[in-house]
Design a protein around this motif. Structure first.
Motif, PDB file in Angstrom:
ATOM      1  N   LEU B 328       0.839  -1.211   0.000  1.00 47.44           N
ATOM      2  CA  LEU B 328       0.000   0.000   0.000  1.00 47.44           C
ATOM      3  C   LEU B 328       0.870   1.255   0.000  1.00 47.44           C
ATOM      4  O   LEU B 328       0.619   2.219  -0.746  1.00 47.44           O
ATOM      5  N   ALA B 329       1.912   1.230   0.837  1.00 48.63           N
ATOM      6  CA  ALA B 329       2.789   2.396   0.951  1.00 48.63           C
ATOM      7  C   ALA B 329       3.456   2.708  -0.386  1.00 48.63           C
ATOM      8  O   ALA B 329       3.672   3.882  -0.726  1.00 48.63           O
ATOM      9  N   THR B 330       3.763   1.664  -1.147  1.00 49.43           N
ATOM     10  CA  THR B 330       4.353   1.884  -2.462  1.00 49.43           C
ATOM     11  C   THR B 330       3.377   2.673  -3.338  1.00 49.43           C
ATOM     12  O   THR B 330       3.770   3.606  -4.048  1.00 49.43           O
ATOM     13  N   PRO B 342       4.105   7.517 -10.592  1.00 47.57           N
ATOM     14  CA  PRO B 342       3.560   8.377  -9.545  1.00 47.57           C
ATOM     15  C   PRO B 342       2.610   7.601  -8.640  1.00 47.57           C
ATOM     16  O   PRO B 342       1.936   6.672  -9.078  1.00 47.57           O
ATOM     17  N   GLY B 343       2.563   7.977  -7.370  1.00 54.20           N
ATOM     18  CA  GLY B 343       1.637   7.353  -6.431  1.00 54.20           C
ATOM     19  C   GLY B 343       0.584   8.344  -5.978  1.00 54.20           C
ATOM     20  O   GLY B 343       0.432   9.427  -6.562  1.00 54.20           O
ATOM     21  N   LEU B 344      -0.119   7.977  -4.921  1.00 55.53           N
ATOM     22  CA  LEU B 344      -1.230   8.794  -4.405  1.00 55.53           C
ATOM     23  C   LEU B 344      -0.810  10.239  -4.131  1.00 55.53           C
ATOM     24  O   LEU B 344      -1.516  11.183  -4.493  1.00 55.53           O
ATOM     25  N   ILE B 345       0.335  10.407  -3.512  1.00 53.19           N
ATOM     26  CA  ILE B 345       0.763  11.748  -3.118  1.00 53.19           C
ATOM     27  C   ILE B 345       1.029  12.629  -4.336  1.00 53.19           C
ATOM     28  O   ILE B 345       0.840  13.843  -4.299  1.00 53.19           O
ATOM     29  N   GLU B 346       1.407  11.988  -5.443  1.00 58.41           N
ATOM     30  CA  GLU B 346       1.586  12.757  -6.679  1.00 58.41           C
ATOM     31  C   GLU B 346       0.293  12.784  -7.492  1.00 58.41           C
ATOM     32  O   GLU B 346       0.297  13.104  -8.687  1.00 58.41           O
ATOM     33  N   VAL B 352      -2.973   3.068  -5.776  1.00 60.14           N
ATOM     34  CA  VAL B 352      -3.295   2.396  -4.522  1.00 60.14           C
ATOM     35  C   VAL B 352      -4.272   1.253  -4.786  1.00 60.14           C
ATOM     36  O   VAL B 352      -4.152   0.162  -4.220  1.00 60.14           O
ATOM     37  N   LEU B 353      -5.226   1.509  -5.680  1.00 56.63           N
ATOM     38  CA  LEU B 353      -6.197   0.478  -6.033  1.00 56.63           C
ATOM     39  C   LEU B 353      -5.502  -0.705  -6.702  1.00 56.63           C
ATOM     40  O   LEU B 353      -5.766  -1.878  -6.385  1.00 56.63           O
ATOM     41  N   THR B 354      -4.585  -0.388  -7.620  1.00 57.40           N
ATOM     42  CA  THR B 354      -3.832  -1.458  -8.287  1.00 57.40           C
ATOM     43  C   THR B 354      -3.042  -2.271  -7.256  1.00 57.40           C
ATOM     44  O   THR B 354      -2.995  -3.502  -7.332  1.00 57.40           O
ATOM     45  N   GLN B 355      -2.442  -1.562  -6.303  1.00 58.70           N
ATOM     46  CA  GLN B 355      -1.688  -2.261  -5.256  1.00 58.70           C
ATOM     47  C   GLN B 355      -2.610  -3.186  -4.460  1.00 58.70           C
ATOM     48  O   GLN B 355      -2.254  -4.311  -4.124  1.00 58.70           O
ATOM     49  N   LEU B 356      -3.821  -2.679  -4.192  1.00 58.06           N
ATOM     50  CA  LEU B 356      -4.802  -3.450  -3.431  1.00 58.06           C
ATOM     51  C   LEU B 356      -5.193  -4.724  -4.174  1.00 58.06           C
ATOM     52  O   LEU B 356      -5.327  -5.798  -3.571  1.00 58.06           O
ATOM     53  N   ILE B 357      -5.347  -4.591  -5.491  1.00 54.78           N
ATOM     54  CA  ILE B 357      -5.667  -5.779  -6.299  1.00 54.78           C
ATOM     55  C   ILE B 357      -4.544  -6.812  -6.165  1.00 54.78           C
ATOM     56  O   ILE B 357      -4.788  -8.008  -5.993  1.00 54.78           O
ATOM     57  N   GLY B 358      -3.316  -6.320  -6.228  1.00 52.80           N
ATOM     58  CA  GLY B 358      -2.171  -7.223  -6.081  1.00 52.80           C
ATOM     59  C   GLY B 358      -2.169  -7.928  -4.733  1.00 52.80           C
ATOM     60  O   GLY B 358      -1.957  -9.136  -4.646  1.00 52.80           O
TER      61      GLY B 358
END
Lengths: 112, 409
Positions: B328-330, B342-346, B352-358
Motif C-alpha cells: 500500500l505504501a508503495t 507516480p503514487g497517491l501523493i503525486e 493504490v487500487l492497483t496495489q490493493l488488487i495485487g
C-alpha cells in the motif's frame, strides 16, 4: 553433623562466602537453581505483550558442619544474604549420617 | 545487449547477500524457539536452502520466468537451465549473464519458502515440511513470481508495483504461514504455558544478518549498479532503522525497551520497504518504517494474544501485515522521479487500487493454495509430529541431535 542448604540471592554469594570463610567454613558447594516463594514471579516481554515467569534464579549453597557449628554458620548466612525484601531465600538444616573424604578415605568429623 | 561488468559484479554480490539471509533467518527463528527445538527450527531454513536450491534450477525458475502462459505461469523453456547461460537474457536484466539473474531470483525463492517455517516450528513433522516446501515453491511461489515479475505476468501488466518482493515474498509467505497454522493447530500448551525464547542473542545476530543481506535483496533488485540501486540501498537502511527504533519505543511505553522488540521492528521495516525501495524517495522510508512497527506490533497482539492463532514466530503479523503495508505504501509514496511511477501523493490514486488488487490476488491465491497443499500433505504423510515427539522436542525426535551438550563437557 548437619548439612546446611541455603537458597540465596545470586548477588549475595560473595558476601556469604566471605563471612563463612571468616568463621573458617571453607568447603561448600554452590549450584544455580530456579525456585519460587513469596516473591512470586517477574514479568518479561515477548515481541508484543508480556509473560510471567514464576521461577526465579537463585543460588543454592550446601555445606556440612559439626552440630555445634550450625548456629554460627546460619547466622553468617542470614546476616549477609538478607535485604529485607521478599526473595531473600531459605535455609534448611538436615542431619548427615556420614561423610567421607575421597582422597584419603577419612570419615565423618575428619572429613568435613 | 552486452554484459556490463559493474552490473554483473553487483548482482553476483547481491545474490550472495540474499543467500546469507537464510542462515540469518535460521538464527533469527532458532533463537526464539524453545531450547529443545532450536536445531529443528534452524534445520528448516538450511534444508530449504538445499531443497529449493536444487528445485529452482530444475523447474522453479522456468515456471516463474519461462515464456508466458496466459499471464499466469512461465513455460518449460528454461527447465534445467535450458537456454539459460552466460549470455544475457533478451527479456530480463539484459546487462548481466542470464545465469546471474536466475541465481539471484533463486535466492528469493529459498528465503520465501524458509520464511513460512517460522509459523509452524516446534510441531511440524520434518518430512512434511520438506514435501510442503517442494509443492509450495512449485505451485505457489513460481506462479506468483511470474504474475508480478515475469514478462507477460498479469499483475505486472496491470501495473502493480513490487520492487523487491513485498507481495511475491512477504505477503505470499505471511498469508501462507497463517493458512498452514490453521491446518496444523497450536503447539501443545499454547497459550498459557510460557514458551520462552532460548537465546535472544541468536535472534539479534540473525536479524543483523538479515539486515545486511537485505541490501542485496532490495538494492540488488535494481539489477544494475546504478542510481536506483543507491536509492533502494538508502531507503532500505532508513526503513529498518526507523522501524527498529519505533518498536523499541512502543515496548518502552508498555514496559521497557526490548531488544527482541527492536530487532523484530528492524525486520518489519525491511519487509515494508521491500516493494517500495525502488519507487519511493529515501525519506519516504521514515513514515513507512514508523507505521509498519505500529501495525505489526498490534497485529501480534491481535493474532496471538486475542485471536489465539499460534503463528509461533509471528510470520503473518510481521511479513504478512508488513508486506501488505509495504505494498500500500508503495502506491501512496511512489515518486515518478525515482521509479517513473507516480503514487497517491503525486495525484495518482489509482495506483493504490492497483496495489490493493495485487495484495488481494496474491493473498487469496496463497491462502487457498496453501490450504490445499497442506491438506494434501496431511492426508498423505501427516503434517504433525506425535504428542510424545512434540513433548521431548523436535531436535531429538526429528533429528537425533541437541543444541547444547549434556553434563559431561
Amino acid at each position: 553433623m548437619k548439612k546446611i542448604e541455603a537458597i540465596i540471592r545470586e548477588e549475595k554469594l560473595d558476601a556469604v562466602k566471605k563471612a563463612l570463610e571468616e568463621k573458617s567454613y571453607f568447603g561448600l558447594t554452590v549450584s544455580e537453581v530456579m525456585g519460587r516463594g513469596k516473591q512470586k514471579g517477574i514479568s518479561l516481554q515477548w515481541r508484543a505483550g508480556e509473560y510471567r515467569v514464576d521461577l526465579l534464579p537463585k543460588l543454592k549453597l550446601e555445606l556440612v558442619v559439626l552440630d555445634e557449628d550450625v548456629d554460627v554458620a546460619i547466622d553468617a548466612i542470614v546476616r549477609n544474604a538478607r535485604t529485607g525484601e521478599a526473595g531473600d531465600g531459605k535455609i534448611f538444616v538436615l542431619p548427615v549420617e556420614h561423610s567421607v573424604r575421597v582422597r584419603t578415605g577419612d570419615r565423618d568429623e575428619n572429613a568435613i | 545487449m552486452s554484459i556490463d561488468t559493474g552490473d554483473t559484479a553487483w548482482v553476483l554480490v547481491s545474490s550472495a547477500l540474499v543467500l546469507l539471509m537464510t542462515p540469518g533467518l535460521a538464527l533469527f527463528y532458532g533463537g526464539m524457539a524453545r531450547r529443545k527445538n532450536l536445531l529443528s527450527t534452524m534445520m528448516m531454513s538450511f534444508a530449504v536452502m538445499g531443497l529449493v536450491g536444487v528445485l529452482w534450477v530444475l523447474w522453479g525458475y522456468s515456471f516463474a520466468f519461462g515464456a508466458d502462459e496466459g499471464g499466469l505461469i512461465g513455460g518449460f523453456n528454461f527447465l534445467g537451465l535450458l537456454n539459460v547461460g552466460m549470455d544475457p537474457s533478451d527479456t530480463y536484466a539484459t546487462t548481466i549473464p542470464h545465469l546471474v539473474f536466475m541465481a539471484f531470483q533463486g535466492m528469493f525463492a529459498i528465503i520465501t519458502v524458509a520464511l513460512i517455517s517460522g509459523a509452524v516450528v516446534e510441531r511440524i513433522k520434518f518430512s512434511a515440511l520438506l514435501l510442503f516446501s517442494a509443492l509450495w515453491m512449485t505451485v505457489v511461489y513460481s506462479p506468483v513470481a511470474h504474475w508480478v515479475w515475469g514478462s507477460g505476468g498479469w499483475l505486472a501488466g496491470l501495473g502493480a508495483l513490487d520492487f523487491a518482493g513485498g507481495a511475491v515474498v512477504h505477503i505470499n509467505a505471511g498469508v501462507s504461514a497463517l493458512a498452514l497454522v490453521m491446518l496444523l493447530g497450536k503447539r501443545k500448551g499454547f497459550p498459557g504455558h510460557v514458551m520462552e525464547a532460548n537465546n535472544i542473542p541468536l535472534v539479534a545476530l540473525g536479524a543483523g544478518l538479515l539486515w545486511f543481506g537485505w541490501f542485496g535483496f532490495n538494492a540488488g533488485s535494481a539489477l544494475a549498479a546504478n542510481g536506483l540501486a543507491a536509492n533502494a540501498f538508502v531507503a532500505t537502511n532508513l526503513s529498518a532503522a526507523t522501524a527498529g527504533f519505533t518498536w523499541m519505543v512502543i515496548s518502552w511505553l508498555h514496559n521497557r525497551p526490548s531488544l527482541l522488540g527492536t530487532v523484530t521492528g528492524a525486520v518489519a521495516g525491511l519487509v515494508a520497504i521491500t516493494p517500495a525501495a525502488g519507487f519511493v524517495t529515501p525519506l519516504a522510508a521514515i513514515p513507512i518504517g514508523i507505521i509498519v512497527s505500529v501495525a505489526c506490533y498490534y497485529a501480534i497482539v491481535l493474532m496471538k494474544n486475542k485471536l489465539g492463532f499460534d503463528d509461533s514466530l509471528d510470520v503473518f503479523a510481521v511479513h504478512g501485515v508488513g508486506g501488505i503495508w509495504g505494498a500500500l505504501a508503495t502506491g501512496i509514496f511512489a515518486s515518478s522521479a525515482i521509479g517513473g511511477k507516480p503514487g497517491l501523493i503525486e495525484g495518482n490514486a489509482a495506483q493504490v487500487l492497483t496495489q490493493l488488487i495485487g495484495i488481494v490476488a496474491v493473498g487469496a491465491f496463497a491462502f487457498i493454495a496453501t490450504l490445499i497443499i497442506g491438506k494434501l500433505v496431511d492426508v498423505t504423510i501427516g503434517l504433525r509430529v506425535g504428542q510424545d515427539e512434540e513433548m521431548v522436542g523436535l531436535d531429538l525426535s526429528q533429528h537425533g541431535e541437541r543444541a547444547y551438550g549434556g553434563l559431561l563437557r
